[in-house]
Design a protein around this motif. Structure first.
Motif, mmCIF file in Angstrom:
data_model
loop_
_atom_site.group_PDB
_atom_site.id
_atom_site.type_symbol
_atom_site.label_atom_id
_atom_site.label_comp_id
_atom_site.label_asym_id
_atom_site.label_seq_id
_atom_site.Cartn_x
_atom_site.Cartn_y
_atom_site.Cartn_z
ATOM 1 N N VAL A 64 0.849 -0.979 -0.015
ATOM 2 C CA VAL A 64 0.086 0.000 0.226
ATOM 3 C C VAL A 64 0.740 1.383 -0.031
ATOM 4 N N LYS A 65 0.765 2.125 -0.974
ATOM 5 C CA LYS A 65 1.491 3.096 -1.296
ATOM 6 C C LYS A 65 0.792 4.574 -0.527
ATOM 7 N N THR A 66 -0.436 4.534 -0.737
ATOM 8 C CA THR A 66 -0.942 5.680 -0.064
ATOM 9 C C THR A 66 -2.293 5.280 0.547
ATOM 10 N N PHE A 67 -2.689 5.832 1.746
ATOM 11 C CA PHE A 67 -3.704 5.205 2.570
ATOM 12 C C PHE A 67 -4.649 6.355 2.761
ATOM 13 N N ILE A 68 -6.066 6.090 2.500
ATOM 14 C CA ILE A 68 -7.124 7.317 2.875
ATOM 15 C C ILE A 68 -8.163 7.045 4.073
ATOM 16 N N HIS A 69 -7.971 7.479 5.130
ATOM 17 C CA HIS A 69 -8.730 7.126 6.321
ATOM 18 C C HIS A 69 -9.945 7.908 6.310
ATOM 19 N N ILE A 70 -11.335 7.371 5.936
ATOM 20 C CA ILE A 70 -12.426 8.150 5.920
ATOM 21 C C ILE A 70 -13.485 7.587 6.990
ATOM 22 N N LEU A 94 -8.092 7.233 19.123
ATOM 23 C CA LEU A 94 -7.111 6.139 19.342
ATOM 24 C C LEU A 94 -7.065 5.149 18.147
ATOM 25 N N ALA A 95 -8.140 4.643 17.712
ATOM 26 C CA ALA A 95 -8.038 3.608 16.654
ATOM 27 C C ALA A 95 -7.685 4.176 15.466
ATOM 28 N N THR A 96 -7.539 5.589 15.223
ATOM 29 C CA THR A 96 -7.052 6.210 13.747
ATOM 30 C C THR A 96 -5.631 6.130 14.096
ATOM 31 N N LEU A 97 -5.095 6.298 15.091
ATOM 32 C CA LEU A 97 -3.663 6.647 15.320
ATOM 33 C C LEU A 97 -2.965 5.154 15.448
ATOM 34 N N ASN A 98 -4.004 4.033 15.910
ATOM 35 C CA ASN A 98 -3.610 2.775 15.828
ATOM 36 C C ASN A 98 -3.203 2.401 14.464
ATOM 37 N N LEU A 99 -4.121 2.509 13.420
ATOM 38 C CA LEU A 99 -4.125 2.491 12.195
ATOM 39 C C LEU A 99 -3.094 3.027 11.444
ATOM 40 N N ALA A 100 -2.758 4.405 11.787
ATOM 41 C CA ALA A 100 -1.682 4.975 10.997
ATOM 42 C C ALA A 100 -0.201 4.669 11.553
ATOM 43 N N ARG A 101 -0.209 4.059 12.916
ATOM 44 C CA ARG A 101 1.214 3.693 13.131
ATOM 45 C C ARG A 101 1.343 2.603 12.259
ATOM 46 N N GLN A 102 0.514 1.377 12.385
ATOM 47 C CA GLN A 102 0.761 0.078 11.608
ATOM 48 C C GLN A 102 1.045 0.372 10.080
ATOM 49 N N ALA A 103 0.303 1.490 9.543
ATOM 50 C CA ALA A 103 0.561 1.804 7.997
ATOM 51 C C ALA A 103 2.043 2.381 8.117
ATOM 52 N N ALA A 104 2.347 3.227 8.899
ATOM 53 C CA ALA A 104 3.770 3.841 8.776
ATOM 54 C C ALA A 104 4.914 2.592 8.949
ATOM 55 N N ALA A 105 4.741 1.593 9.786
ATOM 56 C CA ALA A 105 5.381 0.775 10.091
ATOM 57 C C ALA A 105 5.647 -0.289 8.862
ATOM 58 N N ALA A 106 4.533 -0.334 8.069
ATOM 59 C CA ALA A 106 4.588 -1.170 6.970
ATOM 60 C C ALA A 106 5.158 -0.516 5.673
ATOM 61 N N GLY A 107 5.554 0.811 5.939
ATOM 62 C CA GLY A 107 5.981 1.539 4.725
ATOM 63 C C GLY A 107 5.046 2.359 3.866
ATOM 64 N N VAL A 108 3.877 2.598 4.167
ATOM 65 C CA VAL A 108 3.181 3.365 3.632
ATOM 66 C C VAL A 108 3.443 4.895 3.626
ATOM 67 N N LYS A 109 3.390 5.343 2.347
ATOM 68 C CA LYS A 109 4.133 6.561 1.859
ATOM 69 C C LYS A 109 3.511 7.704 2.420
ATOM 70 N N ARG A 110 2.068 7.578 2.343
ATOM 71 C CA ARG A 110 1.277 9.005 2.669
ATOM 72 C C ARG A 110 -0.108 8.559 3.110
ATOM 73 N N PHE A 111 -0.279 9.257 4.257
ATOM 74 C CA PHE A 111 -1.651 9.051 5.094
ATOM 75 C C PHE A 111 -2.614 9.987 4.848
ATOM 76 N N ILE A 112 -3.700 9.942 4.165
ATOM 77 C CA ILE A 112 -4.458 10.974 3.987
ATOM 78 C C ILE A 112 -5.766 10.803 4.938
#
Length: 321
Positions: A64-70, A94-112
Motif C-alpha cells: 500500500v503506497k497511499t492510505f485514505i482514512h475516511i 485512538l483507533a485512527t492512530l493505531n491504524l496510522a502507526r501500523q501503516a507507517a511501520a509497513a512503509g505506507v508513504k502517504r496517509f490522507i
C-alpha cells in the motif's frame, strides 16, 4: 494503466467512501478496501478490518503506497450513549492512530486523513472565515476527537517517514445525503412557504461530495500535498435563505419564504432549549480555501448549483421508488 502499488482506504460503505468508489479516476488505481464486511465489488481487493484501538491489521498494508482514512464515529444530533466523548476518542482518535502507526511501520508513504471543519470550531464571524492554520477550537465530542487525532498524527509523521495530508470538509452534500440537508430538501420539495425569509445575512460554506472526492484524488499523488492541511468547500458561500432558494430551483419548486425575524428564532431556542439548533440555522460557518487552491492548483470542478441539481435529481428518484 493501473499503479503497481495499492491505494488503501476505509469507509467504503459510507457516504463519502461510496462516492469515491464510484469515481472513474479513482478506479484506475489498484484498491484495497478496508471493511468490516465484504462489499459487492469484486474488482477490488477487500481486507477484513475493524476500526478499533487495538486491532491488528497484520499484512494488510503490504504494497500500500497511499492510505485514505475516511471511516469515523460520526457526529450525531441526538447522542444515545452515556459518554459520547469517550466513544468518539476511542474510534476517531485512538483507533485512527493505531491504524496510522501500523501503516507507517509497513512503509505506507502517504496517509490522507479526512477530518472535519469542526476542528476549527462551530461558527465563524462574517468576513472572518476559518483558515487552515487557525488554532484548533473544537466544541463537541466529534470535533474534539478529530482535533486530537490530527495532533497525534502530526506527532507520528514527525517520527516516521510517512507523509500526512489532512482534509477538513465543511458540510458535505450530494446524492444520497442524509440528516439535516435531506430533511430540509424534503421540506422544500413540498412547495410550502418556509420561515427563512429573514435569514439572509449569515454565510455557510458547503461542499458537494463530487468536489470533496476530486480533492481527495488530487492529494493521492500531488507532491505539494505532503504534510499539509486543506480546508475544502464549493467556494460559494450562501445564506440559509439562499440555500432554500437554490434547493427550490433544483427541485423545480417555488421558493416561498416568510420573513420571520431572527429574534423569534433566538427566543424560541431559549424557550425550548434549542439554542444550538438556532445558531446552526442563523449563524455563519465559512472557510477560506485559498491555501488549498494555491498549493494544489486546484479548484472545485462542480458549482454549488450543479451539486444541488445532482442531489435533487437523486432525491426525486429515490422518492419515486
Amino acid at each position: 494503466m493501473k499503479s503497481k502499488h495499492f491505494i488503501g482506504f476505509t469507509g467504503g460503505s459510507g457516504f463519502i467512501g461510496s462516492a469515491l468508489l464510484l469515481n472513474s479516476e479513482f478506479n484506475k488505481y489498484n484498491l484495497k478496501v478496508f471493511v468490516r464486511t465484504r462489499m459487492p465489488l469484486n474488482e477490488h481487493l477487500f481486507v477484513h478490518s475493524k476500526l478499533e484501538p487495538s486491532f491488528d491489521y497484520g499484512d494488510a498494508f503490504d504494497n500500500v503506497k497511499t492510505f485514505i482514512h475516511i471511516a469515523a464515529r460520526v457526529h450525531v444530533m441526538k447522542e444515545i450513549v452515556d459518554d459520547p466523548l469517550s466513544d468518539c476518542l476511542s474510534i476517531n482518535t485512538l483507533a485512527t492512530l493505531n491504524l496510522a502507526r501500523q501503516a507507517a511501520a509497513a512503509g505506507v508513504k502517504r496517509f490522507i486523513f479526512i477530518s472535519s471543519v469542526k476542528v476549527n470550531g462551530e461558527s465563524s464571524d462574517i468576513g472572518n472565515p476559518f483558515r487552515f492554520n487557525d488554532v484548533h477550537k473544537p466544541v463537541d465530542p466529534y470535533g474534539i476527537s478529530k482535533s486530537e487525532a490530527e495532533l497525534a498524527l502530526h506527532r507520528l509523521a514527525l517520527d516516521t517517514e510517512m507523509e500526512l495530508v489532512i482534509i477538513r470538509p465543511t458540510l458535505v452534500y450530494g446524492p444520497g445525503v442524509k440528516a439535516n440537508f435531506a430533511s430540509l430538501m424534503n421540506l422544500v420539495s413540498k412547495g410550502i412557504p418556509l420561515p427563512f425569509g429573514c435569514i439572509t445575512q449569515n454565510k455557510r460554506s458547503l461542499v458537494s461530495v463530487t468536489n470533496l472526492v476530486d480533492l481527495i484524488i488530487t492529494c493521492i499523488d500531488h507532491p505539494k500535498a505532503a504534510n499539509q492541511t486543506f480546508l475544502v468547500s464549493d467556494d460559494h458561500d450562501v445564506s440559509t435563505s439562499e440555500i432554500v432558494h437554490e434547493m427550490a430551483k433544483a427541485l423545480d419548486k417555488p421558493s416561498m419564504q416568510l420573513p420571520i425575524p431572527i429574534w423569534c428564532y433566538k427566543l424560541a431556542g431559549k424557550i425550548f432549549n434549542k439554542s444550538d439548533v438556532v445558531e446552526r440555522l442563523t449563524g455563519s460557518l465559512q472557510v477560506d480555501i485559498s491555501h488549498t487552491k494555491q498549493t494544489l492548483g486546484w479548484k472545485p470542478p462542480q458549482t454549488l448549483q450543479e451539486g444541488f441539481k445532482q442531489t435533487a435529481q437523486a432525491f426525486l428518484q429515490a422518492k419515486t421508488k
